[in-house]
Enzyme design. Sequence first.
Site, PDB file in Angstrom:
ATOM      1  N   ILE A   1       0.830  -1.220   0.000  1.00 28.40           N
ATOM      2  CA  ILE A   1       0.000   0.000   0.000  1.00 28.40           C
ATOM      3  C   ILE A   1       0.866   1.273   0.000  1.00 28.40           C
ATOM      4  O   ILE A   1       0.389   2.349  -0.366  1.00 28.40           O
ATOM      5  CB  ILE A   1      -0.957  -0.019   1.220  1.00 28.40           C
ATOM      6  CG1 ILE A   1      -2.187   0.829   0.977  1.00 28.40           C
ATOM      7  CG2 ILE A   1      -0.237   0.391   2.499  1.00 28.40           C
ATOM      8  CD1 ILE A   1      -3.264   0.649   2.038  1.00 28.40           C
TER       9      ILE A   1
ATOM     10  N   ASN B   1      12.569  -7.649   6.121  1.00 26.22           N
ATOM     11  CA  ASN B   1      12.901  -6.985   7.378  1.00 26.22           C
ATOM     12  C   ASN B   1      12.504  -7.950   8.481  1.00 26.22           C
ATOM     13  O   ASN B   1      11.333  -8.295   8.612  1.00 26.22           O
ATOM     14  CB  ASN B   1      12.119  -5.669   7.515  1.00 26.22           C
ATOM     15  CG  ASN B   1      12.457  -4.687   6.406  1.00 26.22           C
ATOM     16  OD1 ASN B   1      13.593  -4.626   5.956  1.00 26.22           O
ATOM     17  ND2 ASN B   1      11.473  -3.927   5.960  1.00 26.22           N
TER      18      ASN B   1
ATOM     19  N   HIS C   1       7.064 -11.528   5.754  1.00 29.47           N
ATOM     20  CA  HIS C   1       6.759 -11.115   4.380  1.00 29.47           C
ATOM     21  C   HIS C   1       8.028 -10.713   3.668  1.00 29.47           C
ATOM     22  O   HIS C   1       8.947 -10.148   4.274  1.00 29.47           O
ATOM     23  CB  HIS C   1       5.736  -9.972   4.358  1.00 29.47           C
ATOM     24  CG  HIS C   1       6.127  -8.793   5.188  1.00 29.47           C
ATOM     25  ND1 HIS C   1       5.977  -8.764   6.565  1.00 29.47           N
ATOM     26  CD2 HIS C   1       6.682  -7.599   4.850  1.00 29.47           C
ATOM     27  CE1 HIS C   1       6.405  -7.609   7.030  1.00 29.47           C
ATOM     28  NE2 HIS C   1       6.852  -6.878   6.017  1.00 29.47           N
TER      29      HIS C   1
HETATM   30  P1  AMP Z   1       7.798  -4.088   7.017  1.00 31.81           P
HETATM   31  O1  AMP Z   1       8.349  -2.754   7.405  1.00 31.81           O
HETATM   32  O2  AMP Z   1       8.809  -4.976   6.333  1.00 31.81           O
HETATM   33  O3  AMP Z   1       7.068  -4.786   8.149  1.00 31.81           O
HETATM   34  O4  AMP Z   1       6.740  -3.795   5.883  1.00 31.81           O
HETATM   35  C1  AMP Z   1       5.393  -3.661   6.074  1.00 31.81           C
HETATM   36  C2  AMP Z   1       4.816  -3.210   4.755  1.00 31.81           C
HETATM   37  O5  AMP Z   1       3.433  -3.466   4.761  1.00 31.81           O
HETATM   38  C3  AMP Z   1       5.004  -1.719   4.461  1.00 31.81           C
HETATM   39  O6  AMP Z   1       5.761  -1.560   3.267  1.00 31.81           O
HETATM   40  C4  AMP Z   1       3.579  -1.204   4.323  1.00 31.81           C
HETATM   41  O7  AMP Z   1       3.442  -0.240   3.319  1.00 31.81           O
HETATM   42  C5  AMP Z   1       2.815  -2.469   4.002  1.00 31.81           C
HETATM   43  N1  AMP Z   1       1.399  -2.454   4.390  1.00 31.81           N
HETATM   44  C6  AMP Z   1       0.904  -2.165   5.616  1.00 31.81           C
HETATM   45  N2  AMP Z   1      -0.434  -2.282   5.602  1.00 31.81           N
HETATM   46  C7  AMP Z   1      -0.785  -2.681   4.338  1.00 31.81           C
HETATM   47  C8  AMP Z   1      -2.006  -2.964   3.693  1.00 31.81           C
HETATM   48  N3  AMP Z   1      -3.180  -2.859   4.328  1.00 31.81           N
HETATM   49  N4  AMP Z   1      -2.000  -3.338   2.394  1.00 31.81           N
HETATM   50  C9  AMP Z   1      -0.816  -3.436   1.742  1.00 31.81           C
HETATM   51  N5  AMP Z   1       0.386  -3.179   2.302  1.00 31.81           N
HETATM   52  C10 AMP Z   1       0.402  -2.806   3.582  1.00 31.81           C
END
Ligand code: AMP
Length: 142
Positions: A34, A89, A102
Site C-alpha cells: 500500500i 525486514n 513477508h
Molecule cells: P515491514 O516494514 O517490512 O514490516 O513492511 C510492512 C509493509 O506493509 C510496508 O511496506 C507497508 O506499506 C505495508 N502495508 C501495511 N499495511 C498494508 C495494507 N493494508 N495493504 C498493503 N500493504 C500494507
Amino acid sequence: MSDYQETIFDRIIAGEIPCHKVYEDEQVFAFLDIGPLSEGHTLVLPREKKAFLHELSEEAAAGLGRALPKLCRAVKEATGAEAYNVLVNSGESAGQVVMHVHLHIIPKFPDTGFKMGWNAGKLDDERAERLVGRIRSNITES
Ligand code: AMP
C-alpha cells in the site's frame, strides 16, 4: 503459534480487509504494498502465522521458495524493471513493522526502488573461521 499476535496481514489473507491481490496458492499469498517504494512493489507472505523468517516450518519455507522466482519474474515483466531487490525486514530494529513474515519484491527504476546503505567492512580470516564454527553448530531443522 506460541506468542504470535494476529496482524493486519492475517486479516488480508482471511479476506476481511481488501488488498490488491497478485497471487495465492496453498502456502503463499501476495499483494501490492500500500506504500510502494516503486511501481509494482509486492509483498509475498506465507500463510503460516509466524513473525520471523527463522521461525517458518520447512513446508511454509518451501512454498515461499517455490513461489518467489515466478512472482519476481511476473513483477519484472509487468513493470518493465530491469532489476529488483528482494528484502525481508526481520525484527523491529531491522525495520519490520508488520509481525507476519513477508518478503518485499521491489522493482528498481532510476529514481525509485529500494535505496540501500551498504557499509562493507573487511572479513578477518581468524574471526571468520570462529564464526563459521558457531554458525555451523547452530544449524538445526525447524
Ligand atoms: P515491514 O516494514 O517490512 O514490516 O513492511 C510492512 C509493509 O506493509 C510496508 O511496506 C507497508 O506499506 C505495508 N502495508 C501495511 N499495511 C498494508 C495494507 N493494508 N495493504 C498493503 N500493504 C500494507
